[in-house]
Design an enzyme around this catalytic site. Sequence first.
Site, mmCIF file in Angstrom:
data_model
loop_
_atom_site.group_PDB
_atom_site.id
_atom_site.type_symbol
_atom_site.label_atom_id
_atom_site.label_comp_id
_atom_site.label_asym_id
_atom_site.label_seq_id
_atom_site.Cartn_x
_atom_site.Cartn_y
_atom_site.Cartn_z
ATOM 1 N N CYS A 33 -4.725 2.312 -3.767
ATOM 2 C CA CYS A 33 -3.492 2.880 -3.200
ATOM 3 C C CYS A 33 -2.321 1.927 -3.360
ATOM 4 C CB CYS A 33 -3.675 3.228 -1.717
ATOM 5 S SG CYS A 33 -4.895 4.490 -1.437
ATOM 6 N N LYS A 83 -10.592 -0.102 10.503
ATOM 7 C CA LYS A 83 -10.762 -1.323 9.713
ATOM 8 C C LYS A 83 -11.142 -2.508 10.587
ATOM 9 C CE LYS A 83 -7.234 -0.047 6.274
ATOM 10 N NZ LYS A 83 -7.862 0.376 5.021
ATOM 11 N N HIS A 88 0.859 -1.182 0.000
ATOM 12 C CA HIS A 88 0.000 0.000 0.000
ATOM 13 C C HIS A 88 0.902 1.241 0.000
ATOM 14 C CE1 HIS A 88 -2.796 2.987 1.762
ATOM 15 N NE2 HIS A 88 -3.778 2.192 1.414
ATOM 16 N N GLN A 137 -4.454 -4.637 7.173
ATOM 17 C CA GLN A 137 -5.448 -5.652 6.836
ATOM 18 C C GLN A 137 -5.312 -6.869 7.768
ATOM 19 O OE1 GLN A 137 -7.887 -5.176 4.709
ATOM 20 N NE2 GLN A 137 -7.127 -3.284 3.797
ATOM 21 N N ASP A 148 3.175 -4.109 7.774
ATOM 22 C CA ASP A 148 1.943 -3.352 7.593
ATOM 23 C C ASP A 148 0.780 -4.287 7.941
ATOM 24 O OD1 ASP A 148 -0.352 -2.144 6.763
ATOM 25 O OD2 ASP A 148 0.397 -1.546 4.790
HETATM 26 C C1 PLP Z 1 -2.510 -2.647 3.567
HETATM 27 C C2 PLP Z 1 -2.850 -1.262 4.019
HETATM 28 N N1 PLP Z 1 -1.906 -0.490 4.581
HETATM 29 C C3 PLP Z 1 -2.150 0.743 5.028
HETATM 30 C C4 PLP Z 1 -3.400 1.299 4.922
HETATM 31 C C5 PLP Z 1 -3.625 2.702 5.394
HETATM 32 O O1 PLP Z 1 -4.511 2.732 6.477
HETATM 33 P P1 PLP Z 1 -5.118 4.126 6.955
HETATM 34 O O2 PLP Z 1 -5.855 4.712 5.787
HETATM 35 O O3 PLP Z 1 -6.030 3.767 8.060
HETATM 36 O O4 PLP Z 1 -3.981 4.976 7.371
HETATM 37 C C6 PLP Z 1 -4.437 0.534 4.353
HETATM 38 C C7 PLP Z 1 -5.817 1.051 4.235
HETATM 39 O O5 PLP Z 1 -6.195 1.714 3.301
HETATM 40 C C8 PLP Z 1 -4.149 -0.767 3.882
HETATM 41 O O6 PLP Z 1 -5.095 -1.522 3.321
#
Ligand code: PLP
Lengths: 149, 149, 412, 412
Positions: C370, C230, C127, C207, C204
């Site tokens: 993203c 989430k 991401h 998820q 990360d």
């Molecule tokens: C794998 C992953 N990493 C990071 C994020 C970023 O999370 P947040 O938008 O809560 O900062 C997301 C969510 O969009 C994600 O799916």
Amino acid sequence: MNLGDDLYREIILDNYKSTENRKSLDDATFSQEGFNPSCGDDVTLYLKTDGDTITDVTYDGMGCSICLASANMLCNSLKGATVAQAEDLIGRVKAMLVNQEQPDFPDGAEDLEAIAGVSKFPVRVKCALLSWNTLHQIVQEIKSKPSDR
Amino acid sequence: MNLGDDLYREIILDNYKSTENRKSLDDATFSQEGFNPSCGDDVTLYLKTDGDTITDVTYDGMGCSICLASANMLCNSLKGATVAQAEDLIGRVKAMLVNQEQPDFPDGAEDLEAIAGVSKFPVRVKCALLSWNTLHQIVQEIKSKPSDR
Amino acid sequence: MIDQVKDTDLGVRADFPVLSRLMRGKPLVYLDNGATSLKPQSVIDAEVAYLRDNGATIHRGVYEFSERATTMYDDARVRIKRFVGCPEDGEVVFTKSATESSNIIARSWGAKFLRPGDRVVTTEIEHHANIIPWQEVARATGAELAFIPIGPRGEIDPGDVARTINDRTRIVAVTGMSNVTGAMPAVREIAQIAHAAGALVVVDGAQLVSHHPVNLAELDADFVIWSSHKMCGPTGVGFLYARKCLLEQMDPFLYGGDMIVKVTKDRATYAQAPEKFEPGTPNISGVIALTAAIDYLEAIGMDRIADLEDRLLARAEEALGEIPGVTLYVPDSVGRRGGILSFNVDGVHPHDVGSMLDSEGIAVRAGFHCAQPFMRHMGVGGTVRASFYLYNTAADVDALVAGVRRAKEFFQ
Amino acid sequence: MIDQVKDTDLGVRADFPVLSRLMRGKPLVYLDNGATSLKPQSVIDAEVAYLRDNGATIHRGVYEFSERATTMYDDARVRIKRFVGCPEDGEVVFTKSATESSNIIARSWGAKFLRPGDRVVTTEIEHHANIIPWQEVARATGAELAFIPIGPRGEIDPGDVARTINDRTRIVAVTGMSNVTGAMPAVREIAQIAHAAGALVVVDGAQLVSHHPVNLAELDADFVIWSSHKMCGPTGVGFLYARKCLLEQMDPFLYGGDMIVKVTKDRATYAQAPEKFEPGTPNISGVIALTAAIDYLEAIGMDRIADLEDRLLARAEEALGEIPGVTLYVPDSVGRRGGILSFNVDGVHPHDVGSMLDSEGIAVRAGFHCAQPFMRHMGVGGTVRASFYLYNTAADVDALVAGVRRAKEFFQ
Ligand SMILES: Cc1ncc(COP(=O)(O)O)c(C=O)c1O
Ligand SMILES: Cc1ncc(COP(=O)(O)O)c(C=O)c1O
């Protein structure tokens, strides 16, 4: 069944599938790329002008049906128009999509009414506007040039 | 009227106002400053030891009534105690304030029961504990020293 | 038959008020859980309870309401640490999002400790939140950003991890679960390889933590990031897990009140973590309501949620796979995957599929998710993504499949 | 008589559910508004409405609920800009707190543009959030931190501002309203002086915007920071106002999703502000509920709130000033002040006063108020602080005064 009636009218699909205007113009007077980072729509417009008249318009690129249908309608409605008429049309399209005004288009551009329903789908408005915003950039460019051409 | 009965018992006020132990010890064997950044309480403990026995304890510094009363009680209850007894007392004070256990103090330290009510005021627990945490540091220091003293 | 229904329905839908709402006049089929989860009533109630009965700030008040708010706030930290099996030598910092957490690592650790020629290893399936901060810190420090080679659908072979790590590698940043394919890289194995080479591991978990039982002590990562929104919790709350010793070495990320020991005109000294990383007034109502989300997920059981997602995923994969012209972006043999499925319909733009589904009350996501480098790697301009969570059922999957069929017909 | 009551009671108490709760068994007298404000029912309702009827994420969804959430989120920005009279060439970025906003300025502008020998001018009356970030960026860049000389109670003479600014001064960072004394420095005048010298002006509006009508176009500051939670809105939402041209020059502060134009493996290009500064999933429910707070404050009228606070402050000052042994920390002739009053009782530690008031249901703050340099300047180890807001009344002031009298007697 309501298959997104507001969004996908027959006329949009027809314009989307039409390939007639979907090509680059080797002898274009102006060309400009438009990019929508939020969904990746990427459209390039090609304009051929003769004095103040737009003699030919085409587009190519990738995008969703709304984006490409809108670009195709743009091409159809601009052939033979003046730069001033193009500018006027941009205003009418924006009024319809952004301000949700009643569509009001001159002869030859009535197809554009079909995308009025997009205004109810804010995320897709950007798709429909991409080619028009790109046209706007070209018009600005034309207007900023000395008028000796 | 309940003027903070739980928090401010007579015995706390007496200990707070008492100035007998509130001084530095020029011939202290150990001294240690304790600081509570969240409210600015700042207390220095002075211990005089003779072998394993704490012969004198004093404190000075600035702080609220709970902090200074607790430090004063510490001094009163430790004079003549062994280092092991001091350590045991630290444990009992923490059990009472942090784990809200029933107070259980040896003779000469019963005054400490008066601060039991502080455990219901979490923000003030730190005030009551400051001198005891400082004492804990000194005890660790004593224990880490070679026992030839 | 009854068992099959049970298998694909945890019976929790009534806990989520949004699920009884209509979208475009149709019952809502919510399949955008990869983006954010819906909130159960108990989480809403917890937030309201704080706002209606307390409303005070934390840490500094000398009065009862502030003390109570402080206790609830501190309790949320204890609860989230227990939820993820935080080891003794680890700590959890409250941030505003996984994205902020990732930036804290890159700047407060990376910008401080990376040297020219050092290597940061990551993957193209990340991401943006786990890749751009490292691009920027690599540029700023002169470190090098290296990518683990991946298979056509983002498959990661731990052997390639070892080959990408050199003796200048300081950081290996990898997702615990792809938000595009649901793939779950072998994070534990990667961590072992990285640690053997003296590198730190960033996982990360945005998820992973929301969809699978996680035990950080076993995972053995040095840093883990994830988000409350989430996992049935409020928006505006994120988490940064790190070993305490690392938090000690790091500089603060934000400077302000409630993080200091002493401030003079010219300098300040800082408290220990977690306070060191939490200056200012935090998202108190969000953090407090988070506790209700943890209660809720624990009562259901993360393993049951993961099992449900397995079954919904299998069902969706099978049924969508049967539609001619539908491409599924499913990695090969990467072991278990989380409940996320990306696909495309030949000749139809993902946005058009998304809008068609929308018109039938089905919420999916269409686009890059993203993850532009991953899209480029797979050679696609975007995908449609359906992602499941504990309130989804076989009926949701079936609605999705029927919707995709209709979209396909419509655009043909 | 009736007029006097009206003058000191806006009649809004029923809108705030917390005000009907008991603290330590006594009716709550909430005088810690400098720390955070209570929330009206309409704000709670707005947050619940989003969580219960929508719950979707913003910007990226192609479905109705996400579109609606996006519209509400974007609308909140329009509303807050209107509320503070944001000029055409200005923009408001959503952050998590005033503290984060301040750090964004210090790092994304300061760390990028400050050079060794440049000067940053601030004051000793600042909240830590407006001083420590500048200490750190000054140290990192080799810039110099200079303090405007102040009077015994923090009085600022604009003449001294001019004398502290030299031709290397790039930033003048000053509070719009002290959270210790309520003093409101002549920010407009200071801005003129600073601008004449070519410096940018940062105004800490955390107190100012919550308690007084503010028009940013008139204020003429380059950066302004403030927080939602102090103005009847949710926690976890802050604001950064800046001129658009400055936001353009600045580097992003956090990197991640939703802020980019294009991301390749090696580099990313960024969107324009405000998106550039808002990567990741923001505090959606908080931002949406903020709109209700603005509606609420606008319906009451910020000028009426400021007037009420004037009267409550005057009443408190007079009555507390009559108690022998009570010291009020009231600046001399600095013009209008906000509704904040710091004081001490001779020989009684501020925490003890606070706890005594607490036992009578009165919430005040005791301590440094995140303003240690100011405490040191005034030579005090802390103060008791009572701070007013729109729901306070003369009865609250009278309860405070009676409580202070009793505390004094008790400890004598
Ligand atoms: C794998 C992953 N990493 C990071 C994020 C970023 O999370 P947040 O938008 O809560 O900062 C997301 C969510 O969009 C994600 O799916
Ligand atoms: C003057 C001033 N500036 C900055 C802040 C910091 O605000 P926040 O805690 O919302 O970041 C506060 C509030 O404590 C304040 O009173």
